[in-house]
Design a protein around this motif. Structure first.
Motif, PDB file in Angstrom:
ATOM      1  N   GLU A   1       7.543  -1.482  -2.110  1.00  0.00           N
ATOM      2  CA  GLU A   1       7.223  -0.034  -1.168  1.00  0.00           C
ATOM      3  C   GLU A   1       5.837   0.487  -1.884  1.00  0.00           C
ATOM      4  N   LEU A   2       5.163   1.096  -1.028  1.00  0.00           N
ATOM      5  CA  LEU A   2       3.625   1.889  -1.943  1.00  0.00           C
ATOM      6  C   LEU A   2       3.588   3.137  -1.955  1.00  0.00           C
ATOM      7  N   ALA A   3       3.740   4.070  -2.932  1.00  0.00           N
ATOM      8  CA  ALA A   3       4.050   5.664  -2.070  1.00  0.00           C
ATOM      9  C   ALA A   3       2.484   5.520  -1.349  1.00  0.00           C
TER      10      ALA A   3
ATOM     11  N   ASN B   1       1.571   8.611   6.267  1.00  0.00           N
ATOM     12  CA  ASN B   1       1.936   6.914   7.877  1.00  0.00           C
ATOM     13  C   ASN B   1       2.027   5.988   7.153  1.00  0.00           C
ATOM     14  N   ARG B   2       3.822   5.632   6.548  1.00  0.00           N
ATOM     15  CA  ARG B   2       3.572   3.803   5.857  1.00  0.00           C
ATOM     16  C   ARG B   2       4.266   3.344   7.016  1.00  0.00           C
ATOM     17  N   CYS B   3       3.542   2.168   7.110  1.00  0.00           N
ATOM     18  CA  CYS B   3       3.771   0.724   7.953  1.00  0.00           C
ATOM     19  C   CYS B   3       3.776  -0.318   6.768  1.00  0.00           C
ATOM     20  N   LEU B   4       4.566  -1.438   7.546  1.00  0.00           N
ATOM     21  CA  LEU B   4       4.592  -2.731   7.229  1.00  0.00           C
ATOM     22  C   LEU B   4       4.060  -3.140   6.742  1.00  0.00           C
ATOM     23  N   VAL B   5       4.108  -4.169   6.384  1.00  0.00           N
ATOM     24  CA  VAL B   5       3.061  -5.314   6.157  1.00  0.00           C
ATOM     25  C   VAL B   5       3.531  -6.346   5.809  1.00  0.00           C
ATOM     26  N   THR B   6       2.911  -7.991   5.874  1.00  0.00           N
ATOM     27  CA  THR B   6       4.171  -9.137   5.320  1.00  0.00           C
ATOM     28  C   THR B   6       2.567  -9.953   4.804  1.00  0.00           C
TER      29      THR B   6
ATOM     30  N   GLU C   1       7.795  -9.205   2.309  1.00  0.00           N
ATOM     31  CA  GLU C   1       7.326  -7.226   3.005  1.00  0.00           C
ATOM     32  C   GLU C   1       6.837  -6.269   2.031  1.00  0.00           C
ATOM     33  N   ALA C   2       6.247  -5.010   2.603  1.00  0.00           N
ATOM     34  CA  ALA C   2       6.028  -4.354   1.875  1.00  0.00           C
ATOM     35  C   ALA C   2       5.337  -2.665   2.839  1.00  0.00           C
ATOM     36  N   LEU C   3       6.053  -1.962   2.256  1.00  0.00           N
ATOM     37  CA  LEU C   3       5.998  -0.309   2.849  1.00  0.00           C
ATOM     38  C   LEU C   3       4.936  -0.124   2.535  1.00  0.00           C
ATOM     39  N   ALA C   4       4.117   0.143   3.279  1.00  0.00           N
ATOM     40  CA  ALA C   4       2.586   0.883   2.387  1.00  0.00           C
ATOM     41  C   ALA C   4       1.914   2.193   3.145  1.00  0.00           C
ATOM     42  N   GLY C   5       1.304   3.305   2.397  1.00  0.00           N
ATOM     43  CA  GLY C   5       0.864   4.360   3.138  1.00  0.00           C
ATOM     44  C   GLY C   5      -0.553   4.674   2.777  1.00  0.00           C
TER      45      GLY C   5
END
Length: 329
Positions: A308-310, A313-318, A324-328
């Motif tokens: 997870e990146l703090a 407006n986070r979205c899921l990327v692969t 996976e990573a949650l990125a904002g």
């Protein structure tokens, strides 16, 4: 908890902010207005990160010192589990602190993760954490929680040539109740040596670390470590290795170059220059090292571990192989 990063030209400039905030915090505590809320401060070669409940005082101090607010994102890792309390207890014990949060898993994922965790701690702490568990794996250090999430819990030993430091992949030392004077001294010594250090200032003490494998790749590091422990001894301080830990994350991949390129660009990391090493690292030394290992056959199941990146407006990327990573933003 709010977080802010200030760009700075040196360790010494970042340490000046730490000293400034310490003076203010001491004054606040003396008045009895606020007993808690002392900020956590991470001094680096290129800036300083501050985490606090209220950043108003921090911003005022940074302005007085001429520091400009910059951008630095925080990378964290979470584990998804069917039984979060039980799995959380395992990981808190392995890491020695609640640094990897466990969330509830919506669906069963019984196959092995492609992402795994290395935790390196002083040998005595590793033996305490293992208890009666028998480690396994190719290096004899792997333990798994009840849902199959694996950790290589690696024992580390004192750094040769020093009395206080430990070699935990990264060279590290912890001084409880260290005065800000040691932060300033360590910063000045690091600047003079031209060696990046990580100075983590907490109410309970100061943790100092070099980059992974620094004592092997830079012969000058040992001299710097000896100078810092000498300064600590002059202040009457004694090191305590118990809180020390180094954590890194490995990704198994069929196409290591493609997956490594994705994560290097996505995180803004840099590649380790050694030809036989797959590591990538945060140039600001705020976030953990990632490394990559060759996978022999596909593992199509989604991981129970993700990054997870703090940010808002986070979205899921692969990545190209589905990690996976949650990125904002």
């Amino acid at each position: 908890m709010q977080t802010v990063w200030y760009d700075a030209p040196s360790h010494t400039a970042g340490a000046a902010l730490a000293a400034h905030l310490d003076v203010r915090a001491t004054g606040v505590r003396a008045t009895g207005v606020q007993a808690a809320g002392v900020p956590a401060i991470d001094v680096r070669a290129t800036g300083v990160r501050v985490r606090a409940e209220d950043l108003t005082v921090v911003a005022a101090a940074a302005r007085e010192l001429g520091l400009s607010e910059g951008t630095a994102r925080t990378l964290s890792v979470q584990i998804e589990a069917a039984d979060p309390p039980a799995i959380q207890a395992f990981w808190d014990l392995m890491a020695g602190a609640p640094i990897i949060p466990v969330r509830r898993l919506a669906e069963l994922r019984p196959l092995r993760n492609r992402i795994h965790v290395d935790v390196v701690r002083p040998r005595d702490e590793v033996l305490r954490a293992r208890g009666k568990r028998e480690p396994s794996g190719p290096f004899g250090v792997m333990l798994a929680d009840d849902e199959g999430n694996e950790v290589d819990l690696v024992p580390g030993d004192p750094l040769p040539g020093t009395t206080d430091w430990y070699a935990l992949f990264s060279p590290m030392v912890h001084y409880p109740n260290a005065p800000r004077r040691l932060v300033t001294t360590a910063a000045e010594l690091a600047d003079a040596a031209g060696i990046p250090l990580q100075l983590d200032v907490r109410p309970e003490g100061l943790t100092i670390a070099g980059r992974k494998d620094t004592w092997e790749t830079d012969p000058a590091f040992l001299v710097l470590a000896q100078q810092i422990e000498g300064a600590a001894k002059d202040l009457g301080l004694r090191a305590d290795p118990a809180p020390l830990r180094f954590v890194q994350f490995g990704i198994d991949a069929l196409d290591v170059p493609a997956v490594r390129a994705f994560w290097t660009g996505f995180l803004g990391y840099e590649r380790d220059s050694r030809p036989d090493v797959t590591d990538i690292y945060d140039p600001r030394d705020l976030n953990p090292v990632l490394f990559f290992q060759q996978l022999r056959e596909p593992r199509p199941q989604r991981n129970r571990i993700r990054f997870e990146l703090a940010g808002r407006n986070r979205c899921l990327v692969t990545d190209p192989e589905g990690n996976e990573a949650l990125a904002g933003t």
